[in-house]
Design an enzyme around this catalytic site. Structure first.
Site, PDB file in Angstrom:
ATOM      1  N   SER A 151       0.922  -1.208   0.104  1.00 55.33           N
ATOM      2  CA  SER A 151       0.039  -0.086  -0.018  1.00 55.33           C
ATOM      3  C   SER A 151       1.067   1.253   0.029  1.00 55.33           C
ATOM      4  CB  SER A 151      -1.002   0.244   1.028  1.00 55.33           C
ATOM      5  OG  SER A 151      -0.399  -0.859   2.258  1.00 55.33           O
ATOM      6  N   HIS A 178      -2.193  -2.710  -6.585  1.00 55.02           N
ATOM      7  CA  HIS A 178      -2.706  -2.448  -5.420  1.00 55.02           C
ATOM      8  C   HIS A 178      -4.142  -2.461  -5.192  1.00 55.02           C
ATOM      9  CE1 HIS A 178      -3.453   0.722  -2.028  1.00 55.02           C
ATOM     10  NE2 HIS A 178      -3.355  -0.568  -1.578  1.00 55.02           N
ATOM     11  N   GLU A 193      -4.910   0.056  -8.162  1.00 57.87           N
ATOM     12  CA  GLU A 193      -3.563   1.137  -8.393  1.00 57.87           C
ATOM     13  C   GLU A 193      -2.698   0.280  -9.128  1.00 57.87           C
ATOM     14  OE1 GLU A 193      -2.809   5.120  -6.197  1.00 57.87           O
ATOM     15  OE2 GLU A 193      -3.134   3.054  -4.880  1.00 57.87           O
ATOM     16  N   ASN A 221      -3.144   6.259  -0.792  1.00 60.36           N
ATOM     17  CA  ASN A 221      -2.797   6.337   0.630  1.00 60.36           C
ATOM     18  C   ASN A 221      -2.361   7.608   0.909  1.00 60.36           C
ATOM     19  OD1 ASN A 221      -4.036   4.088   1.793  1.00 60.36           O
ATOM     20  ND2 ASN A 221      -2.465   2.779   0.860  1.00 60.36           N
TER      21      ASN A 221
HETATM   22  N1  CAA Z   1     -16.009  -8.823   1.776  1.00 56.98           N
HETATM   23  C1  CAA Z   1     -16.817  -9.227   0.590  1.00 56.98           C
HETATM   24  N2  CAA Z   1     -18.045  -8.698   0.290  1.00 56.98           N
HETATM   25  C2  CAA Z   1     -18.424  -7.690   1.193  1.00 56.98           C
HETATM   26  C3  CAA Z   1     -17.545  -7.315   2.369  1.00 56.98           C
HETATM   27  C4  CAA Z   1     -16.243  -7.965   2.604  1.00 56.98           C
HETATM   28  N3  CAA Z   1     -15.474  -7.744   3.586  1.00 56.98           N
HETATM   29  N4  CAA Z   1     -18.163  -6.226   3.026  1.00 56.98           N
HETATM   30  C5  CAA Z   1     -19.258  -5.974   2.414  1.00 56.98           C
HETATM   31  N5  CAA Z   1     -19.441  -6.833   1.451  1.00 56.98           N
HETATM   32  C6  CAA Z   1     -20.473  -6.578   0.178  1.00 56.98           C
HETATM   33  C7  CAA Z   1     -21.865  -7.112   0.910  1.00 56.98           C
HETATM   34  O1  CAA Z   1     -21.810  -8.204   0.998  1.00 56.98           O
HETATM   35  C8  CAA Z   1     -22.633  -6.621   0.205  1.00 56.98           C
HETATM   36  O2  CAA Z   1     -22.995  -7.285  -1.146  1.00 56.98           O
HETATM   37  P1  CAA Z   1     -24.187  -6.897  -1.925  1.00 56.98           P
HETATM   38  O3  CAA Z   1     -24.670  -5.907  -2.648  1.00 56.98           O
HETATM   39  O4  CAA Z   1     -24.147  -8.205  -3.080  1.00 56.98           O
HETATM   40  O5  CAA Z   1     -25.360  -7.479  -1.105  1.00 56.98           O
HETATM   41  C9  CAA Z   1     -22.253  -5.231  -0.476  1.00 56.98           C
HETATM   42  O6  CAA Z   1     -20.758  -5.459  -0.142  1.00 56.98           O
HETATM   43  C10 CAA Z   1     -22.540  -3.995   0.370  1.00 56.98           C
HETATM   44  O7  CAA Z   1     -22.467  -4.383   1.776  1.00 56.98           O
HETATM   45  P2  CAA Z   1     -23.270  -4.000   3.029  1.00 56.98           P
HETATM   46  O8  CAA Z   1     -24.602  -3.849   2.461  1.00 56.98           O
HETATM   47  O9  CAA Z   1     -23.130  -4.938   4.081  1.00 56.98           O
HETATM   48  O10 CAA Z   1     -22.666  -2.575   3.673  1.00 56.98           O
HETATM   49  P3  CAA Z   1     -22.294  -1.130   2.999  1.00 56.98           P
HETATM   50  O11 CAA Z   1     -23.441  -0.834   1.869  1.00 56.98           O
HETATM   51  O12 CAA Z   1     -21.883  -0.380   3.939  1.00 56.98           O
HETATM   52  O13 CAA Z   1     -21.079  -1.399   2.133  1.00 56.98           O
HETATM   53  C11 CAA Z   1     -18.354  -1.500   1.913  1.00 56.98           C
HETATM   54  C12 CAA Z   1     -19.868  -2.046   2.742  1.00 56.98           C
HETATM   55  C13 CAA Z   1     -18.532  -1.701   0.551  1.00 56.98           C
HETATM   56  C14 CAA Z   1     -17.285  -1.870   2.760  1.00 56.98           C
HETATM   57  C15 CAA Z   1     -18.919   0.231   2.104  1.00 56.98           C
HETATM   58  O14 CAA Z   1     -18.884   0.471   3.592  1.00 56.98           O
HETATM   59  C16 CAA Z   1     -17.355   0.980   1.509  1.00 56.98           C
HETATM   60  O15 CAA Z   1     -17.153   1.107   0.519  1.00 56.98           O
HETATM   61  N6  CAA Z   1     -16.788   1.304   2.545  1.00 56.98           N
HETATM   62  C17 CAA Z   1     -15.409   2.054   2.251  1.00 56.98           C
HETATM   63  C18 CAA Z   1     -14.321   0.956   1.889  1.00 56.98           C
HETATM   64  C19 CAA Z   1     -13.084   1.694   1.516  1.00 56.98           C
HETATM   65  O16 CAA Z   1     -12.934   2.809   1.599  1.00 56.98           O
HETATM   66  N7  CAA Z   1     -12.133   0.827   1.138  1.00 56.98           N
HETATM   67  C20 CAA Z   1     -10.685   1.153   0.736  1.00 56.98           C
HETATM   68  C21 CAA Z   1      -9.719   1.279   2.074  1.00 56.98           C
HETATM   69  S1  CAA Z   1      -8.272   1.659   1.617  1.00 56.98           S
HETATM   70  C22 CAA Z   1      -7.600   0.190   1.154  1.00 56.98           C
HETATM   71  O17 CAA Z   1      -8.052  -0.777   0.913  1.00 56.98           O
HETATM   72  C23 CAA Z   1      -6.172   0.369   0.558  1.00 56.98           C
HETATM   73  C24 CAA Z   1      -4.867   0.397   1.751  1.00 56.98           C
HETATM   74  O18 CAA Z   1      -3.838   0.408   1.097  1.00 56.98           O
HETATM   75  C25 CAA Z   1      -5.323   0.655   2.821  1.00 56.98           C
END
Ligand code: CAA
Length: 282
Positions: A119, A140, A152, A190
């Site tokens: 990351s 990424h 990315e 990031n």
């Molecule tokens: N694994 C797989 N699928 C998942 C999941 C997981 N851990 N968490 C949620 N889902 C799926 C759910 O099953 C659901 O699927 P369907 O549409 O098929 O039903 C869908 O995602 C939506 O989930 P929810 O309705 O339960 O919840 P939500 O609408 O709040 O969405 C989320 C959850 C997609 C995680 C949303 O909250 C989100 O986009 N959060 C931000 C995530 C983010 O910013 N990620 C980037 C992080 S930075 C990074 O990763 C890089 C790094 O280097 C640090």
């Protein structure tokens, strides 16, 4: 060269997610972790997520079994000699990644691309540990991997155009959208996300708001799907701290200094959702 067998190093939340999307795209997966219990846990998590897809009617039982059947969990790194492409998603710790790349460089066929899901660690620094820097690249993925569209793609200084093209094509095959970022600490994602999360921790540290209120402001006021502290718990506080340290060291700029409260949580082992305790209890 056609890519049929895809190697994934690390069966944690990122490695497991990458193995899942790659298997769903039709590739055969070799998924490695250092202990049997780690690869089994990663495999079981994938099985659980695919079972949910079946429940939702998004996948048949037969499809699920086919996808799971494509994933071979291993603990012996030499199994990667069969891989046509390898992506590393081990811990965000430089010496660990360096050692893995040195070993993969010896194990994998000379034409194989070695990608890293780092990351924030510079790609050039990882590539320099191998004798094939033109075939080392950043790939990424975002967490949760099966849901997030972005990958990315980070070419290092020595990365060839062919390596860049193949990696972008793979991301598209996985149903993702590749975006190019150049090789500076934190890349794009990031560089922007982590200082925001770190600032949220500073807001908590300074008593500006409670955990819930800081998250509510960003969810309801800025339409972020999750508040920054919930997101930090999802990413892992150890990973957040490691990325801030990389930004701080890489730019030699005090604006990236990690919040002492973030460090305190990590030292206490409160690493977020994966251990059941972070800014929130789980
Ligand atoms: N694994 C797989 N699928 C998942 C999941 C997981 N851990 N968490 C949620 N889902 C799926 C759910 O099953 C659901 O699927 P369907 O549409 O098929 O039903 C869908 O995602 C939506 O989930 P929810 O309705 O339960 O919840 P939500 O609408 O709040 O969405 C989320 C959850 C997609 C995680 C949303 O909250 C989100 O986009 N959060 C931000 C995530 C983010 O910013 N990620 C980037 C992080 S930075 C990074 O990763 C890089 C790094 O280097 C640090």
């Amino acid at each position: 060269m056609e890519i049929k067998t895809f190697g994934v190093i690390g069966a944690g939340q990122m490695g497991g997610g990458i193995a899942q999307v790659a298997a769903m795209s039709g590739l055969d997966i070799i998924m490695h972790d250092i202990k049997d219990e780690f690869v089994q846990k990663g495999f079981n998590t994938i099985a659980g997520l695919l079972a949910k897809n079946v429940e939702k009617g998004k996948m048949s039982v037969k499809e699920r079994d086919t996808v799971l059947g494509r994933i071979r969990p291993v603990t012996d790194l030499s199994a990667m000699s069969e891989a046509d492409y390898v992506v590393e998603a081990a811990s965000e710790v430089e010496p660990i990644k360096f050692e893995i790349f040195q070993k993969l460089d010896k194990i994998c066929r000379p034409e194989v691309i070695l990608a890293t899901n780092t990351s924030s660690i510079p790609i050039g620094r990882i590539a320099a540990k191998t004798k094939r820097p033109e075939q080392v690249i950043g790939m990424h993925f975002m967490n949760p991997v099966p849901v997030m569209k972005l990958v990315e793609i980070i070419p290092g200084l020595a990365t060839s155009d062919a390596t860049y093209q193949t990696t972008g094509d793979l991301a598209v095959k996985f149903g993702k959208t590749p975006v190019k970022a150049n090789d500076y600490p934190g890349f794009i994602a990031n560089r922007i996300l982590m200082p925001m999360i770190n600032e949220a921790v500073y807001a908590l540290y300074h008593g500006v708001g409670t955990v819930e209120d800081i998250d509510a402001v960003m969810r309801l006021g800025m339409n972020h799907p999750m508040g920054p502290l919930t997101l930090a718990d999802l990413i892992g506080l150890d990973t957040c701290l490691a990325i801030m340290e990389t930004l701080y060291a890489g730019f030699s700029d005090s604006k990236y200094r990690p919040c002492p409260l973030l460090r305190r949580y990590v030292e206490a082992g409160w690493l977020g959702r994966k251990v059941g305790r972070g800014f929130y209890p789980y």
